[in-house]
Design an enzyme around this catalytic site. Structure first.
Site, PDB file in Angstrom:
ATOM      1  N   ARG A 150       0.863  -1.188   0.000  1.00 45.92           N
ATOM      2  CA  ARG A 150       0.000   0.000   0.000  1.00 45.92           C
ATOM      3  C   ARG A 150       0.895   1.232   0.000  1.00 45.92           C
ATOM      4  NH1 ARG A 150      -5.282   1.587   1.292  1.00 45.92           N
ATOM      5  NH2 ARG A 150      -5.378   3.235   2.854  1.00 45.92           N
ATOM      6  N   HIS A 209      12.814  -4.339  -2.758  1.00 49.78           N
ATOM      7  CA  HIS A 209      12.091  -4.479  -4.028  1.00 49.78           C
ATOM      8  C   HIS A 209      12.769  -5.550  -4.882  1.00 49.78           C
ATOM      9  CE1 HIS A 209       9.492  -3.197  -7.303  1.00 49.78           C
ATOM     10  NE2 HIS A 209      10.552  -3.318  -8.094  1.00 49.78           N
ATOM     11  N   ASP A 229       8.911   3.226  -5.358  1.00 48.62           N
ATOM     12  CA  ASP A 229      10.148   2.489  -5.645  1.00 48.62           C
ATOM     13  C   ASP A 229      11.242   3.373  -6.233  1.00 48.62           C
ATOM     14  OD1 ASP A 229       8.839   0.169  -4.784  1.00 48.62           O
ATOM     15  OD2 ASP A 229       8.114  -0.292  -6.794  1.00 48.62           O
TER      16      ASP A 229
HETATM   17  C1  GRF Z   1       9.008  -9.325  -1.859  1.00 51.36           C
HETATM   18  O1  GRF Z   1       9.396  -9.810  -3.123  1.00 51.36           O
HETATM   19  C2  GRF Z   1       9.246  -7.842  -1.748  1.00 51.36           C
HETATM   20  O2  GRF Z   1      10.374  -7.415  -2.442  1.00 51.36           O
HETATM   21  C3  GRF Z   1       8.022  -7.284  -2.422  1.00 51.36           C
HETATM   22  O3  GRF Z   1       6.970  -8.123  -1.983  1.00 51.36           O
HETATM   23  C4  GRF Z   1       7.502  -9.411  -1.674  1.00 51.36           C
HETATM   24  C5  GRF Z   1       7.117  -9.695  -0.264  1.00 51.36           C
HETATM   25  O4  GRF Z   1       7.456 -11.005   0.116  1.00 51.36           O
HETATM   26  N1  GRF Z   1       7.836  -5.888  -2.097  1.00 51.36           N
HETATM   27  P1  GRF Z   1       7.445 -11.433   1.643  1.00 51.36           P
HETATM   28  O5  GRF Z   1       6.065 -11.064   2.174  1.00 51.36           O
HETATM   29  O6  GRF Z   1       8.543 -10.701   2.350  1.00 51.36           O
HETATM   30  O7  GRF Z   1       7.655 -12.910   1.621  1.00 51.36           O
END
Ligand code: GRF
Length: 202
Positions: free
Chosen positions: A90, A108, A144
């Protein structure tokens, strides 16, 4: 001891990487609270299993500003120094960014500024890049887009699938996120324009 507030929306594998680093004594601080905007997600269970305060703060019918005000209140209640977005799906309001200005990190799944937004691994794979990776950056108003603390490159194999590439990128995320948190909490960096210069250390 510096403290983290971790914001999640789902699986929580990056949260788990931070929990594991804290246990191993390599996080440079302690997780004070985990907050999810979605109820019943696995990340909340991971927090509880680790004995951490786990708070669900759903947006419900509230505006982004009202919801973020509630988030800021929870984070302040737990004296959070640094906010870590870990799969928090969000956008944050200007008021939230202001409240924790310069103290919000995100992870990211691409080498930013390439492939911002959702499904970055698929975007990279469909584009046909030979190298993708993971990025930890400070959060700014634009999605980002903030100054980069750490990146790890992940080569794309000729016979890769999105799933296999995503799995290797996720492993890279789990390596660099705790390292980046430690750098920031220990103050082992300097601003040089928008460049984050990281100094040597543990
Ligand atoms: C990860 O790939 C993060 O980079 C992206 O959402 C995913 C979240 O994965 N923003 P998790 O919930 O940490 O397993």
């Amino acid at each position: 001891m510096k403290t983290l507030g971790v914001l999640i929306s789902g699986r929580g594998s990056n949260l788990q990487a931070l929990i594991d680093a804290q246990r191993a004594g390599t996080l440079g601080g302690a997780i004070a609270v985990v907050v999810s905007n979605v109820d019943g997600v696995p990340g909340l269970d991971r927090a509880r299993v680790a004995g951490l305060p786990a708070v669900c703060c759903p947006q419900g019918g509230r505006t982004r500003e009202d919801h973020d005000r509630a988030l800021v209140a929870v984070l302040r209640e737990h004296d959070v120094d640094l906010v870590c977005l870990a799969g928090y799906m969000r956008l944050l309001s200007p008021a939230f960014l202001e409240a924790f200005s310069g103290r919000i990190l995100n992870v990211h799944p691409s080498l930013l500024p390439a492939f911002p937004g959702r499904d970055a691994q698929r975007q990279a794979w469909e584009h046909g890049v030979k190298v993708s990776g993971a990025t930890v950056h400070f959060v700014e108003a634009m999605l980002d887009s903030g100054p980069i603390v750490l990146q790890e490159a992940v080569p794309v194999a000729e016979d890769d699938t999105v799933e296999r590439l995503s799995a290797r990128i996720l492993e890279a995320e789990h390596r660099i996120y705790p390292r980046a948190v430690r750098i920031v909490l220990e103050g082992r960096y300097k601003w040089d324009g928008r460049r984050v210069r990281v100094s040597a250390g543990a």
